[in-house]
Design a protein around this motif. Structure first.
Motif, PDB file in Angstrom:
ATOM      1  N   HIS A 183       0.839  -1.205   0.000  1.00 41.62           N
ATOM      2  CA  HIS A 183       0.000   0.000   0.000  1.00 41.62           C
ATOM      3  C   HIS A 183       0.877   1.260   0.000  1.00 41.62           C
ATOM      4  CE1 HIS A 183      -3.328   2.702   0.726  1.00 41.62           C
ATOM      5  NE2 HIS A 183      -2.635   3.247   1.706  1.00 41.62           N
ATOM      6  N   LYS A 184       0.699   2.073  -1.039  1.00 40.56           N
ATOM      7  CA  LYS A 184       1.536   3.256  -1.216  1.00 40.56           C
ATOM      8  C   LYS A 184       0.758   4.558  -1.035  1.00 40.56           C
ATOM      9  CE  LYS A 184       2.896   1.187  -5.146  1.00 40.56           C
ATOM     10  NZ  LYS A 184       2.871  -0.260  -4.847  1.00 40.56           N
ATOM     11  N   GLY A 185      -0.518   4.466  -0.734  1.00 35.71           N
ATOM     12  CA  GLY A 185      -1.316   5.682  -0.545  1.00 35.71           C
ATOM     13  C   GLY A 185      -1.603   6.382  -1.863  1.00 35.71           C
ATOM     14  N   LEU A 186      -1.763   5.603  -2.908  1.00 38.84           N
ATOM     15  CA  LEU A 186      -1.903   6.148  -4.266  1.00 38.84           C
ATOM     16  C   LEU A 186      -3.078   7.114  -4.401  1.00 38.84           C
ATOM     17  CD1 LEU A 186      -0.418   5.127  -7.094  1.00 38.84           C
ATOM     18  CD2 LEU A 186      -2.742   4.442  -7.578  1.00 38.84           C
ATOM     19  N   ASN A 188      -4.527   8.872  -2.202  1.00 38.06           N
ATOM     20  CA  ASN A 188      -4.276  10.124  -1.482  1.00 38.06           C
ATOM     21  C   ASN A 188      -3.354  11.030  -2.299  1.00 38.06           C
ATOM     22  OD1 ASN A 188      -4.711  11.694   0.903  1.00 38.06           O
ATOM     23  ND2 ASN A 188      -2.567  11.318   1.430  1.00 38.06           N
ATOM     24  N   LEU A 189      -2.360  10.427  -2.968  1.00 34.69           N
ATOM     25  CA  LEU A 189      -1.451  11.212  -3.808  1.00 34.69           C
ATOM     26  C   LEU A 189      -2.197  11.812  -5.000  1.00 34.69           C
ATOM     27  CD1 LEU A 189       1.599   8.770  -3.830  1.00 34.69           C
ATOM     28  CD2 LEU A 189       1.543  11.028  -2.741  1.00 34.69           C
ATOM     29  N   LEU A 201       0.349   8.336 -12.091  1.00 31.85           N
ATOM     30  CA  LEU A 201       0.175   7.484 -10.902  1.00 31.85           C
ATOM     31  C   LEU A 201      -0.675   6.263 -11.240  1.00 31.85           C
ATOM     32  CD1 LEU A 201      -0.355  10.245  -8.200  1.00 31.85           C
ATOM     33  CD2 LEU A 201       1.506   8.578  -8.208  1.00 31.85           C
ATOM     34  N   ARG A 204       1.080   3.487 -12.591  1.00 33.51           N
ATOM     35  CA  ARG A 204       2.003   2.843 -11.654  1.00 33.51           C
ATOM     36  C   ARG A 204       1.264   2.144 -10.513  1.00 33.51           C
ATOM     37  NH1 ARG A 204       4.199   6.441 -14.546  1.00 33.51           N
ATOM     38  NH2 ARG A 204       6.425   6.427 -15.048  1.00 33.51           N
ATOM     39  N   ALA A 205      -0.032   1.951 -10.706  1.00 32.60           N
ATOM     40  CA  ALA A 205      -0.809   1.248  -9.680  1.00 32.60           C
ATOM     41  C   ALA A 205      -0.487  -0.242  -9.721  1.00 32.60           C
ATOM     42  CB  ALA A 205      -2.299   1.469  -9.912  1.00 32.60           C
ATOM     43  N   SER A 498      -0.061  -5.173  -5.796  1.00 30.62           N
ATOM     44  CA  SER A 498      -0.006  -3.712  -5.794  1.00 30.62           C
ATOM     45  C   SER A 498      -1.325  -3.111  -6.287  1.00 30.62           C
ATOM     46  CB  SER A 498       1.155  -3.227  -6.669  1.00 30.62           C
ATOM     47  OG  SER A 498       1.257  -1.832  -6.637  1.00 30.62           O
TER      48      SER A 498
ATOM     49  N   SER B  54       6.853  -2.268  -4.699  1.00 26.86           N
ATOM     50  CA  SER B  54       6.866  -1.791  -6.085  1.00 26.86           C
ATOM     51  C   SER B  54       5.501  -2.040  -6.731  1.00 26.86           C
ATOM     52  CB  SER B  54       7.956  -2.510  -6.887  1.00 26.86           C
ATOM     53  OG  SER B  54       7.428  -3.650  -7.535  1.00 26.86           O
ATOM     54  N   CYS B  55       5.342  -1.517  -7.951  1.00 27.82           N
ATOM     55  CA  CYS B  55       4.098  -1.752  -8.678  1.00 27.82           C
ATOM     56  C   CYS B  55       4.144  -3.097  -9.383  1.00 27.82           C
ATOM     57  CB  CYS B  55       3.856  -0.636  -9.683  1.00 27.82           C
ATOM     58  SG  CYS B  55       5.003  -0.698 -11.077  1.00 27.82           S
ATOM     59  N   THR B  96       7.410   0.617   1.280  1.00 28.28           N
ATOM     60  CA  THR B  96       6.201   1.019   1.992  1.00 28.28           C
ATOM     61  C   THR B  96       6.425   0.809   3.481  1.00 28.28           C
ATOM     62  OG1 THR B  96       5.312  -1.209   1.808  1.00 28.28           O
ATOM     63  CG2 THR B  96       4.703   0.334   0.071  1.00 28.28           C
ATOM     64  N   ASN B  98       4.515  -0.583   5.407  1.00 32.70           N
ATOM     65  CA  ASN B  98       4.083  -1.943   5.747  1.00 32.70           C
ATOM     66  C   ASN B  98       5.132  -2.991   5.390  1.00 32.70           C
ATOM     67  OD1 ASN B  98       1.715  -0.904   6.716  1.00 32.70           O
ATOM     68  ND2 ASN B  98       0.432  -1.576   5.004  1.00 32.70           N
ATOM     69  N   CYS B 128       7.603   8.778  -7.594  1.00 36.80           N
ATOM     70  CA  CYS B 128       6.293   9.421  -7.702  1.00 36.80           C
ATOM     71  C   CYS B 128       5.449   9.207  -6.441  1.00 36.80           C
ATOM     72  CB  CYS B 128       5.565   8.942  -8.952  1.00 36.80           C
ATOM     73  SG  CYS B 128       5.196   7.189  -8.942  1.00 36.80           S
ATOM     74  N   PHE B 129       5.921   8.350  -5.544  1.00 31.93           N
ATOM     75  CA  PHE B 129       5.172   8.128  -4.293  1.00 31.93           C
ATOM     76  C   PHE B 129       5.771   8.937  -3.127  1.00 31.93           C
ATOM     77  CE2 PHE B 129       5.195   4.073  -6.741  1.00 31.93           C
ATOM     78  CZ  PHE B 129       3.893   4.145  -7.206  1.00 31.93           C
ATOM     79  N   SER B 132       4.270  10.254   0.544  1.00 30.87           N
ATOM     80  CA  SER B 132       3.041   9.577   0.947  1.00 30.87           C
ATOM     81  C   SER B 132       3.120   9.125   2.406  1.00 30.87           C
ATOM     82  CB  SER B 132       2.804   8.361   0.056  1.00 30.87           C
ATOM     83  OG  SER B 132       1.740   7.587   0.578  1.00 30.87           O
ATOM     84  N   TYR B 133       1.977   9.167   3.070  1.00 36.68           N
ATOM     85  CA  TYR B 133       1.912   8.699   4.460  1.00 36.68           C
ATOM     86  C   TYR B 133       2.301   7.232   4.584  1.00 36.68           C
ATOM     87  CZ  TYR B 133      -2.455   6.502   2.970  1.00 36.68           C
ATOM     88  OH  TYR B 133      -3.370   5.726   2.311  1.00 36.68           O
ATOM     89  N   ALA B 134       2.220   6.503   3.448  1.00 36.93           N
ATOM     90  CA  ALA B 134       2.398   5.050   3.509  1.00 36.93           C
ATOM     91  C   ALA B 134       3.787   4.605   3.058  1.00 36.93           C
ATOM     92  CB  ALA B 134       1.335   4.374   2.640  1.00 36.93           C
ATOM     93  N   CYS B 135       4.642   5.562   2.649  1.00 38.88           N
ATOM     94  CA  CYS B 135       5.942   5.181   2.088  1.00 38.88           C
ATOM     95  C   CYS B 135       7.111   5.797   2.832  1.00 38.88           C
ATOM     96  CB  CYS B 135       6.030   5.623   0.624  1.00 38.88           C
ATOM     97  SG  CYS B 135       4.854   4.809  -0.454  1.00 38.88           S
TER      98      CYS B 135
END
Lengths: 502, 174
Positions: A183-186, A188-189, A201, A204-205, A498, B54-55, B96, B98, B128-129, B132-135
């Motif tokens: 989880h990267k907070g996508l 929210n970004l 973005l 890149r999900a 992801s 990663s994605c 991340t 997590n 690009c992340f 973020s609060y999660a990274c």
């Protein structure tokens, strides 16, 4: 008003939502929708939140109608859909984690994406203190049971996730999945971002579906802004999508056989996959065609060199595929592993509205390219392969048959590719507008919903991976199979981590 | 019948290596890698890959290194399942929050000497992340990194180049 929405007692139509209607409903209407889902009359397409509301996208497949329902969670609560319709469960737990909205009477209140490590709770809602990191797994009772914990780091080069197996001897009696590691907070970004950053973005999900995700995002944004995409761009997108589908299906075909101990197929298929990637690179400048789509069209045009390369690829895959099919079909030791392994029943595939090869291997014929359909697929001839066996073997065959369909589609696209511009100018909407789109990726239908502010920035965007409705079926499919068949079953699903963790 | 198909398939790969756009450079790279790998570590280098959020794009290209076009193992590199067997930690993703602990534990489980390669733009600093609060802010904010490989994702040739660069650095250090 649509047939679908007219069934709900009290609705308030929301303006500027395209192409499906969106209606605000009260608790009664929300529960009615959950009833329709539970009864199998409607299909759950998506369930997502925002700060003070929850939204549900539903589809009446018989009528080929879709709609979005919204419920204002005024007191931070909403009636649980999962209470009646289990496929909503992980989505509800995610809404709870990200927004702090509580699904009332939900059958499982545990967190899903939130591992207690973000330094806060409800990062997209009203922040609270971080949750506890401890996660209670489901209790297991009985004699002679062993628990096997796997992950989040796995033995191979794959994405992180956690699997807890409960076994009785060799047989798996329960699998419990736990995700959220990527989880990267996508989302929210994306809030407040420009559409250009938004589509970056989105691409890149989920790495293997970068075309499908940017395609879904672009179409949702274009619906919101009422953009007319130039015909050439419309066709080029489909070309990219079919190249992506072919590359992934070849990759999976080899990898599934490899997990059954048949490395030869991996070597063969990975070489063909490499050819597809190199062709995509020649045609569009990137092996995975990342950042090749744009809101309003495509970022890369196709030159003569690319067309030649794609024709060569069609010839080569046309030669390779019959050989590989025969090899698969005539290798008894391989069939012995895939046939009758990891069966998904048709009833479960229908209940979960499982898309892609998981659904189609279990009798569910849904394909977003066919219905609700979108350009240019409404003008292309193709078939959607469907099988009934529901096992790993059927999921292999669906992929093989889809490769054949993709080859035919690519040929049609090249034959009819219109000339002209590849990108439309975007105009500021001047008011808040919303758009929705469903795009068929290689794994199944990718859903995108977004709201664009008056100044053209994103207020909120949501992306729903097809794997949300496939992962839970893996838990069911593995039951009574042996532990050693899990990698094979898992690979035959090849669900996204992801893409669902976002 | 089956044997004929197999023979044909196998011979096809062995006798007709597919044309590669920059064959000369890749051959050069292959020779250089082989020599340096031997000088630094005798005969092999074991790699443990960890996806730290990663994605999955980088994983696909790391996988491609094992396909018949790149055939990473001919250089003496191999991917291993256990960090206890690894010399190189290949990390993808922005890390991340997590996955932070899992990455640290994997790194700590590796014996010395060890190297860390951060693969991809987001592994550098979050990419690009970022923010973020999660990274976390890239791999180097969690474990010491010897080399960053840019790209989104880096293609297999770039990954091969990266392994060479690491060997050069390793040779100097050793």
């Amino acid at each position: 008003m649509s047939q679908l929405l007219s069934q709900i007692a009290s609705t308030k139509m929301m303006a500027h939502h395209r192409p499906w209607p969106r209606a605000a409903v009260n608790a009664e209407g929300w529960r009615f929708a959950a009833d329709q889902l539970a009864a199998g009359r409607w299909v759950l397409v998506g369930l997502w939140g925002e700060r003070h509301a929850v939204h549900m996208a539903v589809r009446d497949e018989a009528a080929n109608e879709s709609a979005v329902l919204s419920f204002a969670a005024a007191d931070g609560r909403f009636p649980s859909v999962a209470r009646l319709h289990p496929p909503a469960l992980r989505l509800e737990r995610t809404i709870q984690d990200l927004f702090g909205l509580i699904a009332e009477d939900a059958p499982d209140g545990r967190p899903w994406l939130d591992h207690g490590r973000w330094g806060m709770s409800a990062p997209l809602g009203t922040h609270g203190p971080a949750n506890a990191a401890r996660y209670p797994f489901l209790p297991v009772e009985g004699d002679s049971l062993t628990e096997i914990a796997v992950g989040p780091v796995h033995a191979g080069i794959i994405e992180p996730g956690f699997f807890r197996f409960t076994t009785n001897g060799e047989a798996v009696v329960r699998l419990e999945q736990r995700f959220g590691y990527t989880h990267k907070g996508l989302e929210n970004l994306m809030a407040g971002a420009t559409l250009a950053r938004g589509i970056d973005l989105a691409g890149r999900a989920c790495g293997d579906s970068t075309v499908a995700y940017s395609y879904a995002f672009a179409r949702a944004a274009e619906e919101a802004l009422e953009v007319n995409v130039p015909p050439r761009a419309v066709w080029l997108r489909a070309l990219m999508a079919e190249l992506e589908r072919m590359a992934n299906h070849f990759g999976d075909f080899g990898a599934i056989c490899n997990d059954a101990g048949f490395a030869l197929m991996l070597a063969q298929c990975s070489a063909v996959r490499e050819r597809v990637l190199r062709t995509s690179d020649t045609a569009f400048g990137h092996r995975m065609m990342r950042d090749c789509l744009a809101v309003g069209g495509v970022a890369r045009d196709l030159a003569a060199e690319g067309i030649t390369a794609i024709h060569a690829l069609l010839d080569e895959t046309g030669r390779a595929l019959p050989r590989l099919k025969e090899l698969y079909d005539n290798t008894a030791s391989l069939q012995d592993r895939t046939v009758s392994t990891g069966i998904v029943t048709a009833a479960l595939a229908k209940q979960y509205a499982a898309g892609g090869y998981v659904g189609r291997a279990s009798g569910r014929s849904f394909d977003a390219r066919q219905a609700p359909s979108y350009a240019p697929y409404d003008r292309l001839r193709f078939e959607v392969p469907v099988r009934q066996a529901g096992d790993a073997d059927a999921r292999v065959w669906i992929r093989i048959e889809e490769i054949e369909q993709s080859r035919a589609l690519i040929r049609q696209i090249l034959d009819h590719l219109p000339a002209g511009d590849i990108r439309a100018e975007l105009r500021l909407p001047g008011e808040a507008r919303e758009g929705v789109a469903l795009v068929e990726g290689f794994r199944g239908d990718v859903f995108a919903w977004l709201r664009v502010n008056a100044d053209g920035t994103l207020a909120r965007a949501h992306l729903r991976d097809p794997s949300w409705f496939q992962w839970p079926l893996l838990e069911a499919a593995i039951e009574n199979n042996i532990v050693a068949d899990f990698p094979l079953c898992n690979k035959s699903f090849n669900c996204a981590y992801s893409g669902t963790d976002l | 019948m089956r044997k004929a198909i197999l023979d044909n398939l196998i011979r096809g790969i062995a006798t007709e290596p597919p044309p590669v756009p920059d064959a000369a450079m890749r051959d050069e790279l292959a020779r250089a890698l082989a020599e340096r790998a031997r000088r630094t570590l005798g005969r092999s280098l074991s790699i443990r890959a960890v996806d730290a959020g990663s994605c999955n794009g980088c994983e696909l290209e790391i996988h491609a290194l094992s396909n018949p076009f790149y055939d990473l193992e001919r250089f003496g590199f191999s991917f291993v399942a256990s960090p206890r067997h690894a010399d190189v930690l290949l990390v993808t993703g922005p890390v991340t929050k997590n996955m932070r602990e899992a990455l640290e534990r994997t790194y700590n489980a590796m014996p010395d000497p060890k190297w860390v390669i951060a693969v991809g733009d987001c592994a550098k600093d979050g990419g690009c992340f970022k923010g973020s609060y999660a990274c976390c802010a890239g791999v180097s904010s969690v474990v010491p990194v010897d080399l960053h490989l840019p790209g989104c994702p880096p293609n297999p040739t770039a990954l091969l180049k990266g392994l060479l660069a690491l060997l050069e650095a390793g040779a100097k250090r050793g």
